[in-house]
Each structure stands twice: as C-alpha cells, then as structure tokens.
Scaffold this motif. Structure first.
Motif, short mmCIF file in Angstrom:
data_model
loop_
_atom_site.label_atom_id
_atom_site.label_comp_id
_atom_site.label_asym_id
_atom_site.label_seq_id
_atom_site.Cartn_x
_atom_site.Cartn_y
_atom_site.Cartn_z
N UNK A 155 -12.37 17.60 112.51
CA UNK A 155 -12.37 18.88 111.81
C UNK A 155 -11.47 19.85 112.56
N UNK A 156 -10.79 20.68 111.84
CA UNK A 156 -9.88 21.64 112.46
C UNK A 156 -10.61 22.63 113.35
N UNK A 157 -11.89 22.85 113.08
CA UNK A 157 -12.66 23.83 113.84
C UNK A 157 -13.09 23.32 115.21
N UNK A 158 -12.93 22.03 115.44
CA UNK A 158 -13.35 21.47 116.72
C UNK A 158 -12.50 22.04 117.86
N UNK A 159 -13.07 22.01 119.08
CA UNK A 159 -12.33 22.46 120.24
C UNK A 159 -11.13 21.55 120.48
N UNK A 160 -10.12 22.13 121.12
CA UNK A 160 -8.86 21.40 121.29
C UNK A 160 -9.06 20.12 122.09
N UNK A 161 -9.88 20.15 123.15
CA UNK A 161 -10.09 18.96 123.97
C UNK A 161 -10.62 17.80 123.13
N UNK A 162 -11.50 18.11 122.21
CA UNK A 162 -12.06 17.06 121.35
C UNK A 162 -11.00 16.51 120.40
N UNK A 163 -10.15 17.38 119.89
CA UNK A 163 -9.06 16.93 119.01
C UNK A 163 -8.08 16.05 119.77
N UNK A 164 -7.81 16.41 121.02
CA UNK A 164 -6.92 15.59 121.85
C UNK A 164 -7.50 14.20 122.04
N UNK A 165 -8.82 14.12 122.29
CA UNK A 165 -9.48 12.81 122.44
C UNK A 165 -9.31 11.97 121.18
N UNK A 166 -9.45 12.62 120.01
CA UNK A 166 -9.30 11.89 118.74
C UNK A 166 -7.88 11.36 118.61
N UNK A 167 -6.90 12.20 118.89
CA UNK A 167 -5.51 11.77 118.78
C UNK A 167 -5.17 10.66 119.74
N UNK A 168 -5.66 10.78 120.96
CA UNK A 168 -5.36 9.76 121.98
C UNK A 168 -6.00 8.42 121.62
N UNK A 169 -7.15 8.47 120.97
CA UNK A 169 -7.86 7.24 120.64
C UNK A 169 -7.34 6.56 119.38
N UNK A 170 -6.77 7.32 118.44
CA UNK A 170 -6.48 6.77 117.11
C UNK A 170 -5.00 6.78 116.73
N UNK A 171 -4.14 7.33 117.57
CA UNK A 171 -2.71 7.35 117.23
C UNK A 171 -1.96 6.42 118.18
N UNK A 172 -1.17 5.54 117.63
CA UNK A 172 -0.32 4.66 118.44
C UNK A 172 0.88 5.46 118.92
N UNK A 173 1.06 5.59 120.24
CA UNK A 173 2.20 6.39 120.74
C UNK A 173 3.55 5.91 120.21
N UNK A 174 3.66 4.61 119.97
CA UNK A 174 4.95 4.08 119.49
C UNK A 174 5.24 4.53 118.06
#
Length: 741
Positions: A155-174
């Motif tokens: 959710x957009x309302x979540x704190x930034x640290x939590x959003x970073x965790x989501x991105x790091x876990x679910x986005x392939x850097x490549x």
C-alpha cells in the motif's frame, strides 16, 4: 530540550552545515562562542590530510587496492576530487546526480564522466539494488513498485522501509529500469578500510572531520593503527569483523541470514580485536536466531564462541528442550564450568544455575540479593535521577557520599600503574593493548605487586598518585577520567578501605581487565570512618550479571556492599522552583531568553519569587512581541543572562525545576548556562504531563485552559511571572493529588 540538542546533527548533509553556521552567527552575535568560517575546500583539504596520514602511518597495512586508490585519486583533477569527496560525505552509496549542486564545483556534469572513466563511480548492480530503492523518493518508489509488483502486496501509505523490503524481495534487479541519473560510489570497500585504519571503527562517511572543524566534536589524529596491528592480515581480519558487526546492526534480516550462511568462510581471528568482535558477532547472530525460534542455528553459532554469554545461552537452550540427554549434558557442562570457569561471571552463572536445577534451590542469587535489599523513600520528582536523589539523601544524613560506579576504580588503577601502561610509543586514547589482551599482570607481576603493597601506607601512595595526576592532568586517556573531584574519591577509597581490600580488587583488574572493568556499585559512602558501597535500584530494575559479580568480589575483598531499592513518595518539605520563560523563538541556543519568572514553593506555600527581563542580544520578531507584549525597547537596557546567572542559580538552590511543558523552559535555561560555560542540572517535573496523568478528562491541558477549568488567575498570560504563578498553582493541585494517592 536536553543539553547538546542544539548542536548540528551528524546526519545532516554537508551543504547544509555552512548555511546553519551562518544562521548561528547571525542569531548569536553576543554568544560566548561562535562557529568559525570554513574555507571553501575544507572537505577536500580534510580528505587529502586523511590520506596523507594513512600513507605515512599505516603504509605496511596497505595492499594493492589501497595504494592504487591513493595514486588514482591524486591523479584526478580537483573538481572531480571535490565531487567524489562530496559523495563520500553523504549517507549511503547510491546517489541522484541531479541533487549534486555545489557552487565551488564547475561543470559538475562533466566530473561524473571523469569519475566514471577512472572507476570512482560504478553502475548500479544487484549488490546495490536495495541502496537504489532507498535513494528513491517515496512517490517514485511507489511508482516503481506499481510497475513491477502485484498491487495486493503493498500500500502506498506504508512506511518507506517496508516498501523497500517489498521491492527488494519481489523485483529482479536485472529486470529493473534504473535511470542514468543514479550512480554508485566507487572504491567503497577500499575507502571503508582506510577509514577503519584511521578511526579504529567503521565510519559511514566523513562527517566527523567537518564537525571537528566546526568545533562541535573533538577528533584526535590517527589512532595509531600500526600499533594495533602487526600485519596487514591482522588489520584486514579486524576490519572484516568490525564491518560485519556494523552491517548486522544497521542491516536487515537478509543481511543477518547472509552472514550466517557464510560463517564457515569467516577468516580466523588473528588479533585481540578481531577475536573480540568475532565473539560478539556470534553472540548477536545467535540471539537473532533465537528470536526467530531457530534454536539449532543459535546453538551452532554459540558453540563457535567461547564467551561467558555464549556458554550460558548454550546451557539454557539445551536445558529448555527438556530432553534427558540434554539434562545430562547440562549437568556435566555446568560442573566443568564450576571446576574451571573462564571468568568470574561464568562461575557465578554456573554455580547459581546448578544450585537451582540440581539442588532444588528455588531462587537465583540475583533474586536473593534483591529480596535482601533495604528500601529508601525519596521524592518522586527525582524519578529519572535515582542515584542523584540517593546521594542527596545520604549527604543530608551527614555522610560523606560520592558517585562512584567505575570511575574511582579506573582512575586509581590508571594513576597507580601509569608508567607501566603508557610508554612513549603507545596511544593513550585507547585502552592499552597489553591490558585488553590480558597480558598486563603476567608481564609486570613483580612491579605491580610492589605498587599494590604501597597501598598499605595510604599517605605515601596518595603522594605518588598526586604527583602522577599533577604531571599528566588533562592528557587524553582512556582509563583516567579527569575531574575536579578525581583525587577526592580516590583518597576516600584508599584511606577508608579495609586492609588489603583495594589491592585485591586492583589485582583482579590487572589480571582480567575485560572481566572487571565495570559493574561497580553506584555510590560510595563513608560512615564513621568505614566505607560502604551501595547499588541503587528502582522498581523493575534488575541486577546485571557483572554487577552481581563485582559485588561478590568486593564483599570477598572485605568491603561492605548493599543494594538499596528506591521507593517514590512525596516529600512535603521538598522545595520546588516553578519557572516560565519568554523567548525570541522556539529553539534553545539559536533563540534567546527575553524574560524569566520563577516562584519558589515549599510545603505548598510561596516562599519567594524571581523576575527579570533579559537582553537577548538580537531583535525580537514582531509575531513574538504580539504574543508576549515584550518589545525591543523594553529589553534594550535589561541585563544580559550572564549578569543574572549566579543570582538565578542561588534562587534555585537544590530545588526541583518545575514548569508547564518543562523541557521547553529547562532547555532554554540550560542552553543559556552552556553559552557561559556552566552546567545547569536539576531534577524536573512537568505540570502539563502530571495534570494529564492525575486529572484526566480535560479537553485541553494548555496552561490557559487548565487555569480556566480550575479558576486560577491568569490575567497577564505570556508574561513569565504570571505564567509561573499559574503553573505553581497547578503544582499544588498535583502534589495534593500525589499525597492523597
């Protein structure tokens, strides 16, 4: 606001610091100290001086990457050097080039290409993908997630640290599209290693140099890494463990799992520092694994460490599994620890645990000691300063009372053995290596015993200590705390101790510094010529294991030791000074006082009053004048704070400082004393917070509204004495309620 909170934070960006110092100078033209101007390229000069110190003092600890870095940086044109140092001065490793704008760097866009050509900036790969997510503003981060992650996962309302965790876990850097405007700092690990050699610890940026130049922190020169490490292998191993500990503390669960997965590949500790940090890292990771209910991983980690803490955790975990084999193992292990303990702390744990589990003793030694404690009833306004309140109580009884803890013991130890601990080629800002390595007593046994024997003649040893103190007073030193009462506490300790008792404790410190350097009781009392140590505890406090060990050692040496549990009550004769201040703005240290009003209360009655306007040495903003009705003309002939400081200190006496929203008034008063190089320390009570707690249900707890609700006179609101009188009336309500409860 607490003392020191007006100082520049180390987390602020460098380009903000110069603007801040200009604001300080404009706002405090009459202040006793002023922040000096920094030269235009101060940060580059600092960096070059740092590199020169490293090259001169630690050359044998530098490998090919470090030497190549020094050469390559020196070859860069100055604008490119400035750009790299500005980058190294910021937090993190990934940066948005569009946010780098500095007046002194010409054609900064061209400098990025120069840095890229010489590998001083890197492209952002998988290793720095999380850092890139952290560098994104939150709106842009949510757009990245919306494009790459299922919308049900965040959710957009979540704190930034939590959003970073989501991105790091679910986005392939490549698969991620990283805009060209983002770059990563090059030579990161090399620079971190050089900073480690210089500071002796992990530093994330170069802010310490700037804060030193601003006069806000003291920073010694190079910490003589060459003397801490004999070889480059020792230095690199120590850096590995210091870096790993830092990353664990600052990192995520992913970082902890990565460290655990690589434990088989950790380097062998080659020096005392790396061994200490390796043990601490194993303890931290073991505790982390326990919190995740992975006891098998925790046991494997603890088994790699031979520290008292790890040995204790292994026993406790295996006992808790309630398996017959584990119980037999624990019995055997505890008996071995009792027979040959690695430290007093380990022996204490093993004896206590063995007695409770196998001899059916129901309580631990810690619990027994707490239950035997005597009680002391003190005014609850001292709730945040129990040791100070107890010290005041004992002095009122006519006893010689001193705050002790570790300081007098360390001072006595450091002064008595000064010439053995400090040779001309040893750094004094760190605990001497021979002491930390546990080799001090074995190396100097005969001379140590000779000096300990002199303690049998206190007047002679005090003369020796006085000579050493006079010769070295004020020198940077990790053992001796220089203070106005340093010798007083040592004299009381040496003169009133039982025969041989001080020598016994100092001998233990010489033999095992790491195991005996702290945990001493809070207070030292001299009662009818006899010395007594007191550990102060309040409700909910526990006795740390090192404190229990130290009390046992002191008792065995011949000292009397007690635990005193403080209970909070209301002292009807306790004096209070209720204070209100008017100011030129809201920030202590930056804004100044224009008026002080104070009312002294004893037993619920007004005993005295204090009021004065003050010249703030700066103009009063119009909106402040509209609130307070205090004009620039009114304060033009008023005294400076320095002229009334002693008068107000006398008025305060030993009273408790009270105010409505007390941190505001206390912060301004203490900041004014700090400006004239004096300390202002009093226990404090907030009438606003106390009214909220004791008189719930009011629509507002502002001074004005509470006065309306309780029919308290407030005819000249926002004038200091009027507001202080109103807050004093609230204090009477508060104390009446406290005593009735």
């Amino acid at each position: 606001m607490h003392d020191g909170e007006n100082r520049v934070s180390t987390a602020r960006a460098n380009d903000y610091i110069r603007a801040e110092q200009r604001r300080f100078r404009r706002a405090q033209s009459g202040r006793a100290w002023a922040i000096k101007d920094l030269p235009q390229f101060y940060y580059l000069n600092n960096f070059n001086r740092f590199l020169a110190d490293i090259h001169a003092n630690c050359f044998d600890l530098l490998g090919q990457p470090e030497l190549a870095f020094l050469t390559a940086f020196d070859a860069l044109p100055q604008p490119a050097q400035c750009t790299y140092v500005r980058m190294a001065n910021r937090r993190g490793y990934v940066f948005d080039k569009t946010k780098f704008r500095y007046d002194e760097i010409d054609q900064i866009d061209a400098q990025w290409q120069v840095l890229r050509d010489h590998d001083f900036v890197d492209p952002i790969g998988a290793a720095l993908f999380r850092d890139w997510l952290s560098a994104l503003p939150k709106p842009e981060l949510t757009l990245v997630l919306a494009e790459s992650v299922c919308e049900t996962l965040f959710r957009k309302s979540w704190k930034k640290d939590r959003l970073i965790d989501i991105g790091h876990a679910h986005i392939d850097p490549d698969d991620a599209h990283i805009p060209d405007r983002f770059v990563a700092q090059g030579h990161r690990d090399t620079l971190q290693y050089l900073l480690f050699l210089y500071f002796g610890k992990i530093e994330d940026n170069l802010q310490a140099f700037t804060l030193r130049d601003l006069g806000l922190v003291k920073l010694s020169e190079i910490k003589a890494a060459k003397l801490r490490f004999q070889t480059i292998e020792e230095a690199r191993t120590a850096y590995f463990y210091a870096r790993a500990l830092h990353d664990f503390k600052q990192g995520t669960d992913h970082d902890a799992l990565s460290l655990i997965s690589e434990v088989e590949d950790w380097p062998e500790p080659l020096c005392e520092q790396s061994a200490r940090h390796a043990g601490k890292l194993l303890q931290k990771l073991g505790g982390w694994s326990e919190r995740r209910d992975d006891t098998d991983a925790a046991l494997a980690l603890y088994d790699r460490s031979d520290s008292a803490h790890s040995n204790e955790r292994v026993v406790r975990i295996r006992w808790s599994r309630d398996m017959a084999d584990d119980r037999d193992w624990c019995r055997t292990r505890l008996e071995a620890m009792i027979e040959s303990p690695a430290s007093d702390t380990e022996a204490q744990f093993a004896e206590d645990f063995y007695a409770r589990k196998f001899h059916k003793k129901r309580t631990s030694a810690t619990t027994d000691l707490l239950r035997s404690a005597t009680e002391l009833f003190l005014d609850e306004a001292y709730r945040n300063q129990p040791e100070r309140a107890a010290l005041r109580h004992y002095k009122a009884q006519g006893l010689d009372a001193y705050r002790s803890e570790n300081v007098p013991w360390r001072n006595l130890f450091g002064l008595l053995f000064w010439s053995l601990l400090h040779t001309s080629d040893m750094p004094r800002r760190r605990v001497p290596e021979i002491l930390r390595a546990g080799q001090f007593y074995a190396t100097h046994k005969d001379e140590i015993e000779r000096r300990l024997a002199r303690l049998d003649t206190p007047h002679r040893v005090l003369l020796d200590l006085l000579k050493t103190l006079s010769l070295h007073y004020g020198e940077d030193n990790a053992l001796v705390h220089w203070g106005s009462r340093s010798l007083d506490r040592i004299q009381a300790l040496v003169s009133h101790a039982p025969h041989g008792a001080v020598a016994t404790i100092l001998r233990q410190m010489a033999q095992d510094w790491r195991g005996t350097k702290d945990g001493f009781p809070d207070l030292m009392l001299i009662d009818d010529g006899r010395i007594r140590f007191v550990e102060i505890k309040t409700s909910g406090d526990s006795i740390r294991r090192n404190q229990l060990t130290r009390m046992r050692q002191l008792t065995a040496a011949g000292f009397e030791c007690r635990i005193v549990k403080v209970r909070w009550a209301v002292d009807p004769d306790q004096p209070y000074v209720v204070v209100d201040v008017e100011t030129t703005g809201g920030r202590p240290g930056l804004h100044r006082l224009t008026e002080i009003g104070a009312v002294k209360m004893i037993g619920g009655e007004v005993a005295d009053e204090f009021q004065t306007l003050l010249n703030p040495q700066r103009s009063i903003p119009p909106h402040i004048t509209r609130i307070t009705n205090i004009t620039n003309e009114m304060v033009a002939g008023a005294p400076l704070f320095v002229e009334i400081a002693e008068q107000f200190r006398t008025f305060m006496g030993d009273a408790i400082f009270a105010a409505h929203n007390v941190n505001f008034d206390y912060g301004f008063i203490s900041a004014e004393y700090e400006m004239i190089d004096q300390r202002f320390r009093h226990p404090k009570i907030c009438t606003c917070a106390s009214m909220r707690r004791l008189y719930p249900g009011h629509r507002s707890y502002s001074l004005k509204n509470l006065c309306g609700d309780f029919e308290i006179d407030l005819k000249s609101h926002h004038r200091a004495l009027c507001d202080a009188r109103a807050a004093a009336a609230l204090l009477c309500l508060i104390n009446d309620k406290r005593m009735s409860d």
